[in-house]
Motif scaffolding. Structure first.
Motif, PDB file in Angstrom:
ATOM      1  N   GLY A  47       7.023  10.273  26.015  1.00  0.00           N
ATOM      2  CA  GLY A  47       8.075  10.825  26.601  1.00  0.00           C
ATOM      3  C   GLY A  47       9.161  11.643  25.692  1.00  0.00           C
ATOM      4  N   ALA A 107      10.002  15.396  25.201  1.00  0.00           N
ATOM      5  CA  ALA A 107      11.459  15.972  24.882  1.00  0.00           C
ATOM      6  C   ALA A 107      11.623  16.851  23.557  1.00  0.00           C
ATOM      7  CB  ALA A 107      12.324  14.599  25.163  1.00  0.00           C
ATOM      8  N   LEU A 126       5.080  17.395  34.957  1.00  0.00           N
ATOM      9  CA  LEU A 126       6.129  16.260  34.673  1.00  0.00           C
ATOM     10  C   LEU A 126       6.780  15.805  35.780  1.00  0.00           C
ATOM     11  CD1 LEU A 126       7.975  18.189  31.771  1.00  0.00           C
ATOM     12  CD2 LEU A 126       6.268  16.347  31.379  1.00  0.00           C
ATOM     13  N   GLU A 127       7.230  14.518  35.500  1.00  0.00           N
ATOM     14  CA  GLU A 127       8.255  13.773  36.782  1.00  0.00           C
ATOM     15  C   GLU A 127       9.550  13.473  35.882  1.00  0.00           C
ATOM     16  OE1 GLU A 127       6.418  10.294  38.464  1.00  0.00           O
ATOM     17  OE2 GLU A 127       4.550  11.349  38.719  1.00  0.00           O
ATOM     18  N   ILE A 128      10.423  14.027  36.320  1.00  0.00           N
ATOM     19  CA  ILE A 128      11.700  14.296  36.006  1.00  0.00           C
ATOM     20  C   ILE A 128      12.747  13.616  36.741  1.00  0.00           C
ATOM     21  CG2 ILE A 128      13.522  15.860  34.828  1.00  0.00           C
ATOM     22  CD1 ILE A 128      11.163  17.720  34.163  1.00  0.00           C
ATOM     23  N   GLU A 182      15.298  13.660  41.703  1.00  0.00           N
ATOM     24  CA  GLU A 182      14.107  13.870  40.961  1.00  0.00           C
ATOM     25  C   GLU A 182      13.487  14.956  41.184  1.00  0.00           C
ATOM     26  OE1 GLU A 182      11.921  10.136  41.862  1.00  0.00           O
ATOM     27  OE2 GLU A 182      13.556   8.983  42.103  1.00  0.00           O
ATOM     28  N   PHE A 238      12.284  22.127  30.206  1.00  0.00           N
ATOM     29  CA  PHE A 238      12.548  20.682  29.997  1.00  0.00           C
ATOM     30  C   PHE A 238      11.598  20.250  28.562  1.00  0.00           C
ATOM     31  CE2 PHE A 238      13.353  21.306  34.434  1.00  0.00           C
ATOM     32  CZ  PHE A 238      14.378  20.782  34.626  1.00  0.00           C
ATOM     33  N   GLY A 266      17.162  16.587  31.577  1.00  0.00           N
ATOM     34  CA  GLY A 266      16.696  15.477  32.677  1.00  0.00           C
ATOM     35  C   GLY A 266      15.909  14.737  31.750  1.00  0.00           C
ATOM     36  N   ILE A 282      12.644  12.410  31.392  1.00  0.00           N
ATOM     37  CA  ILE A 282      11.170  12.861  31.592  1.00  0.00           C
ATOM     38  C   ILE A 282      10.583  11.203  31.704  1.00  0.00           C
ATOM     39  CG2 ILE A 282       8.840  12.938  30.530  1.00  0.00           C
ATOM     40  CD1 ILE A 282      10.260  15.334  29.016  1.00  0.00           C
ATOM     41  N   THR A 283      10.083  10.938  33.029  1.00  0.00           N
ATOM     42  CA  THR A 283       9.488   9.721  33.428  1.00  0.00           C
ATOM     43  C   THR A 283       8.032   9.557  33.493  1.00  0.00           C
ATOM     44  OG1 THR A 283       9.619  10.038  35.640  1.00  0.00           O
ATOM     45  CG2 THR A 283      11.571   9.013  34.775  1.00  0.00           C
TER      46      THR A 283
END
Length: 497
Positions: free
Chosen positions: A123, A127, A148-150, A157, A212, A220, A222-223
């Motif tokens: 992550g 970033a 990406l999941e953000i 989300e 991102f 945001g 990042i997950t």
């Protein structure tokens, strides 16, 4: 959810690898993405500022809180799936790069971005758009991110897939998982034509996912991510070459870069096309000799090259390389050559040992790291390099120089011995960065801006463009609660209020 309020229990979370220190009264360690989302939503509703952290291997203070609540993503550490047919890996943001490489190696693959610090989190790599030695061939992290999941600053989300959300000119619409539409007007400003991680990456008709990547967690959180992976080659030719004079090493790099350009243009599998070209000056070699006493003495510099080989092309390529070595006065009897994976790792460890030793020195003497991350255009590189070395010699400071010279990217690290020398080093660092800007280069090729380089952005982009960046940040985070202090100087926001 782990919550810590006794600062003595999380002091290690209040500094990064450059010994940049901060402060926070509370640490949250969510154990699931849902916990993280709920926490961010609550903090934003309460107008509580929060800084995102993971392994804190950065060098510009991005993950160091300055009084805000601290959130660590370290427990989001699952490798969710390796898809061999698709050549992808899906991971949570807290997974370490080293763990990704270990899991992929067992499947005959690797992840191309190769940051010096393998204990960094993926992550954090995304970033900061991290890169490393292999970026000469494979580019930075951006080139390898597919999804990406953000979590946005307000807790909404976002799931982005490359190619599925693209700006129309400079107009971009984002749709959150709950169905909310966010309409953005992206700023227009020029980016340098060099490897760069300074400021927000924006361009006409860009993919939303790229906004991102490299935003240093300011737009945001990042997950999770899906990443490209690459099959491991039949064999890697990895070698450290020692040159009697610095000019010989620099000329060798110039020629290797030229030959690489021809090979890539012609898509020639039998041409010189290394994935890494790394440089070490004589000071760096002396500095490393304590750990590596077999380094020959009295040298001008060394160069590490690494190229992937196939069984059918190995002999031809080795002949090409050795012909080039002989043209530039390489003593072939002193070359370090890796003959197997174990030897490859030893050479890579040599490369990575230098920044590690510098970081240890800085921490031991309780200074902040003063090391450049500048890059300039190739046509100006030689002149710029000798100029900044002379500038540093004139200060009387000890220093070592190494870096990704195939990308015209220099890490010149000053080693102050006392507070007076530290202040001299800071002044010289800023002077080097200003010179890089003068040469149309960047003050940050891979480390980002964080909190320690904000003052340099004004000279690089100018006040009108910094205001554009600030407005972009505010379109996601109007209360400036997410990762406060990163990238944009606070006075820029104040000028807009």
């Amino acid at each position: 959810m782990i919550i810590k309020t006794n600062k003595d229990e999380f002091l290690d979370y209040l500094h990064d690898a450059a010994n940049i220190r901060g402060d926070s009264e509370q640490l949250y360690i969510p154990e699931t993405g849902t916990e993280l989302s709920q926490l961010i939503r609550k903090l934003y509703a309460d107008k509580t500022a929060f800084t995102i952290s993971a392994k804190r291997t950065g060098l510009v203070g991005s993950a160091v809180p300055q009084g805000s609540v601290l959130i660590s993503t370290e427990k989001l550490n699952r490798i969710k799936k390796i898809d061999i047919a698709e050549k992808t890996i899906s991971v949570e943001a807290g997974v370490l790069v080293a763990d990704i490489q270990t899991a992929l190696f067992a499947e005959g693959f690797f992840y191309a971005p190769d940051p010096t610090e393998e204990n960094s989190s993926i992550g954090g790599n995304i970033a900061t758009n991290a890169s490393g030695a292999k970026s000469f061939k494979y580019g930075a992290t951006r080139n390898h991110v597919l999804e990406l999941e953000i979590i946005l600053p307000d807790g909404e989300e976002l799931h982005l897939k490359r190619g599925m959300c693209v700006a129309e000119g400079y107009k971009l619409r984002l749709t959150t998982s709950s169905g909310q539409n966010r309409n953005l007007i992206l700023p227009e400003y020029p980016l340098p034509y060099v490897k760069n991680t300074a400021g927000y990456y924006v361009k006409k008709n860009m993919d939303a996912i790229d906004l991102f990547i490299g935003s240093e967690g300011t737009l945001g959180v990042i997950t999770a991510a899906k990443l490209k992976i690459i099959p491991i080659a039949y064999h890697n030719f990895s070698a450290v070459l020692f040159f009697p004079k610095e000019e010989d090493g620099l000329e060798f790099i110039k020629k290797a870069v030229e030959k690489t350009a021809v090979s890539r243009e012609n898509n020639d599998p039998r041409g010189i096309n290394p994935r890494a070209i790394e440089y070490f000056d004589s000071n760096a070699l002396k500095y490393a000799s304590g750990d590596y006493p077999n380094i020959p003495s009295g040298l001008g510099c060394a160069v590490w090259i690494e190229q992937e080989l196939s069984a059918e092309d190995e002999d031809i390529l080795l002949s090409e390389w050795y012909s080039l070595f002989l043209k530039f006065k390489v003593d072939v009897d002193k070359i370090w050559v890796a003959t197997d994976r174990t030897e490859e790792k030893k050479i890579a460890a040599f490369r990575h040992s230098l920044p590690a030793r510098v970081n240890e020195y800085i921490a031991k003497n309780n200074f902040r790291k003063i090391g450049t991350d500048v890059a300039v255009e190739t046509k100006d590189f030689r002149k710029f390099y000798f100029k900044i070395k002379e500038m540093t010699r004139q200060t009387g400071l000890d220093f070592v120089t190494y870096g990704h010279f195939g990308d015209s990217h220099i890490h010149l690290n000053m080693l102050p011995k006392n507070e007076r020398e530290f202040e001299v080093a800071r002044a010289n660092y800023d002077a080097i960065c200003r010179l890089a800007i003068k040469y149309n280069g960047t003050v940050s090729a891979e480390h980002g801006i964080g909190k320690t380089k904000r003052h340099l952005l004004l000279g690089m982009f100018g006040l009108p463009n910094l205001k554009k960046m600030a407005l972009l940040k505010m379109s996601f985070d109007p209360h400036l609660l997410l990762n406060p202090g990163n990238i944009i100087p606070p006075e820029i926001f104040e000028s807009l209020s």
